[in-house]
Each structure stands twice: as structure tokens, then as C-alpha cells.
Scaffold this motif. Structure first.
Motif, PDB file in Angstrom:
ATOM      1  N   LEU A  33       0.834  -1.206   0.000  1.00 47.83           N
ATOM      2  CA  LEU A  33       0.000   0.000   0.000  1.00 47.83           C
ATOM      3  C   LEU A  33       0.867   1.254   0.000  1.00 47.83           C
ATOM      4  CD1 LEU A  33      -2.787  -1.064   2.528  1.00 47.83           C
ATOM      5  CD2 LEU A  33      -2.974  -0.888   0.056  1.00 47.83           C
ATOM      6  N   CYS A  76       1.926   1.882  -3.386  1.00 52.74           N
ATOM      7  CA  CYS A  76       0.869   2.556  -4.158  1.00 52.74           C
ATOM      8  C   CYS A  76       0.902   4.059  -3.902  1.00 52.74           C
ATOM      9  CB  CYS A  76      -0.515   2.021  -3.757  1.00 52.74           C
ATOM     10  SG  CYS A  76      -0.842   0.359  -4.328  1.00 52.74           S
ATOM     11  N   ARG A  77       1.136   4.402  -2.622  1.00 53.23           N
ATOM     12  CA  ARG A  77       1.191   5.835  -2.297  1.00 53.23           C
ATOM     13  C   ARG A  77       2.329   6.512  -3.051  1.00 53.23           C
ATOM     14  NH1 ARG A  77      -1.294  10.452  -1.287  1.00 53.23           N
ATOM     15  NH2 ARG A  77      -0.206  10.690  -3.247  1.00 53.23           N
ATOM     16  N   ALA A  90      -4.518   0.602  -4.714  1.00 51.44           N
ATOM     17  CA  ALA A  90      -4.538   0.288  -3.283  1.00 51.44           C
ATOM     18  C   ALA A  90      -5.864  -0.355  -2.905  1.00 51.44           C
ATOM     19  CB  ALA A  90      -4.314   1.564  -2.474  1.00 51.44           C
TER      20      ALA A  90
END
Lengths: 132, 173
Positions: A76, A79-80, A88
Motif C-alpha cells: 500500500l 501505491c502511495r 490500493a
């Protein structure tokens, strides 16, 4: 990672973790911890690119296990770094699917990931109402 | 002077090309069907491969583009609708939508039974109109006389039918 054992990762303490390994005549079997840390490292790459994220996630979902929260946490955060909220949310959907009939795994994962979800501002599919 | 193309090693560029669809081409008097360019990154909805090669919507409207810019900032600032919009930009179906059951099986079973029924009708018609008459040698009276003749001729006397007949008593053993 051509040789990987098929197993259930020991997420909840009361569940045993049967480790059905392939019958090698020699060769080390990777432990759960080694597997987890390998994947955490993969997603923790600071300049991970979108292809690597997709490839990693698709491969991970292909395994016969539900990934540990720490692996998902790392994914995650990747993804950020890639500014990809949709992926995400997709990852959360995919791990819920991986749990299959074991309905208690996904709530546990969300509980463990809550700090990261709040920190990054990721809404779960349930919060968005797209889980129906 | 030749311009040498730069070679990208390691990380790959996220391709924004959509799967090129060629519109139906009129050739001679018929249409050629639409083809998908399989050499371009494809989109898919699969539960076992959650992240496809490309985003669902390639060509973004201006509002979508500005939302994409906003995505680069903190996600907590996005509203629920914006998050859903971002999801739908990247993906066509959610997991529950992918896994929706359909009633296709009813159509399939119905089709199977229809064809079985039709075949049954064909077989019945065939029995009536194609098969010749039942031979007279199947009549019970003929069968009795046939069996008696076989016993008289001592057919298969060692292990077969005549060995099962008791000739003294005139009955089966």
C-alpha cells in the motif's frame, strides 16, 4: 522464486500452519519469515515503478496463501509512492477474495492495516460502498 | 547524422497506449470484424490477476485529469465520490461485479434438453418410417421350435445349451 511451498500463512495464532513442502532431495525450504521479509523488501523499494507493483501483486495473489499484513502494508505504501489510490483499493479487494470462505481473515487484515489506511487516507471497499 | 534511440534498461515505462481497435473495415462486399491489437497492453478484470497492464480509461476528460492531479496530494483530502471515480477510471468492474452469477446455466440446460428432445423425435420417426418390419423369426412360437431344433441337433453339448438339457427327463437340468 520458482520453488515455493504451498501453505497457509499463520495469521491467527489458533490456526495451525501446515507447511506442505515440495519433495526436494536437497535444497533449503524457505521459512514463512523469509518469505514475508522477501516480499516486504520487494515492495519497499523506494523507486518501485508501476510495472513492478503490478507484477509483484499479481504474483503474490497467485500464491496459495493470504499475504501477511506487513507485506500488504508495504504494497500500500508503494501505491502511495506511485500516486495510485485505485490499485490500493484493488489490493484490498484481492486479498479479501484470497481469503475465500474464511470470513474472519479479511477483518483481521483491515484491523492490522488500519494505522496505515488512516495514515495514507485509503478507504476500504466497504467504506466506499463498492463491496456489493 | 543518425539519431540513436535511447534504450531503457531495468524499469519499464508505464504505457498509456490503449489497445488499438481497428474499426470494421469494408472490404469487397463484407465487413471484417473488429480486431484487438494484442501487442499493446491490455485491460482485464480477473480475480486471480487483480492489476491489469493498463488503466481502464486511457483517454481522460479534463475533470478526470484534474482529479488525477489531486491524487498526487494527500488521499485523505479526497471525497468518497472522488475515490470511487479514481477507482472506476482504473477499473471497469469491482470484485463483486466480476463474481456476479448469471443465469446462463438455465439457457445451457434448456438448450441441451431441447436438442435431446429433438433427437428423441428423430429416433422415434426413424423407428416408424425407416426400420423394416420385425422378422417373424422373433415370434415366440418360432423361437420355441428353434430351440427344440437346437436341442435335437445337440448344439454345444459339452458346455453350452444342450449340456443344460436333461434328455432323459425332458427338462432343463
Amino acid at each position: 522464486f520458482q520453488n515455493f511451498a504451498s501453505r497457509l500463512s499463520c495469521i491467527i495464532v489458533c490456526f495451525p500452519a501446515p507447511l506442505a513442502s515440495r519433495c526436494y532431495s536437497h535444497g533449503k525450504v524457505e521459512t514463512d519469515e523469509e518469505f514475508d521479509s522477501r516480499w516486504v523488501t520487494y515492495f519497499s523499494k523506494p523507486d518501485i515503478d508501476a510495472w513492478e507493483l503490478r507484477k509483484g501483486m499479481n504474483t503474490l495473489i497467485g500464491y496459495d496463501l493470504v499475504p501477511e499484513p506487513k507485506i500488504l502494508d508495504s504494497a500500500l505504501k508503494a501505491c502511495r509512492r506511485l500516486d495510485d489510490l485505485a490499485s490500493a483499493i484493488r489490493i484490498l479487494e484481492a486479498v479479501k477474495e484470497k481469503a475465500g470462505p474464511h470470513k474472519d481473515i479479511y477483518p483481521y487484515l483491515i484491523q492490522e492495516l488500519q494505522p496505515t489506511l488512516t495514515e495514507l487516507g485509503i478507504s476500504t471497499p466497504e467504506e466506499l460502498g463498492i463491496d456489493r | 547524422m543518425l539519431r540513436l534511440p535511447s534504450v531503457r534498461l531495468g524499469g519499464l515505462v508505464v504505457r498509456r497506449a490503449s489497445a488499438a481497435l481497428s474499426s470494421p473495415v469494408r472490404m469487397a462486399s463484407h465487413e471484417v470484424s473488429q480486431t484487438v491489437d494484442m501487442s499493446q497492453p491490455m485491460y482485464w478484470d480477473r480475480v486471480d490477476t487483480p492489476l491489469p497492464d493498463r488503466r481502464y480509461k486511457d483517454i481522460l476528460t479534463d475533470s478526470e485529469k484534474s482529479l488525477k492531479q489531486k491524487e498526487k496530494g494527500p488521499w485523505a483530502q479526497l471525497s468518497k465520490e472522488e475515490k470511487i471515480a479514481l477507482y472506476r477510471m482504473s477499473f471497469l468492474q469491482t470484485f463483486p461485479e466480476m463474481k456476479q452469477r448469471s443465469d446462463e446455466w438455465k439457457t445451457v440446460m434448456g438448450g441441451i434438453f431441447i436438442f435431446l428432445g429433438f433427437t428423441g423425435l428423430l429416433v422415434w420417426w426413424q423407428r416408424i418410417h425407416v426400420y423394416p418390419q420385425r422378422p417373424h423369426t422373433f415370434d415366440p412360437e418360432w423361437q420355441e421350435k428353434q430351440l427344440q431344433r437346437m436341442l435335437d441337433m445337440r448344439i454345444s453339448p459339452v458346455e453350452g445349451i444342450s449340456s443344460k438339457w436333461d434328455y432323459e427327463k425332458g427338462q432343463w437340468k
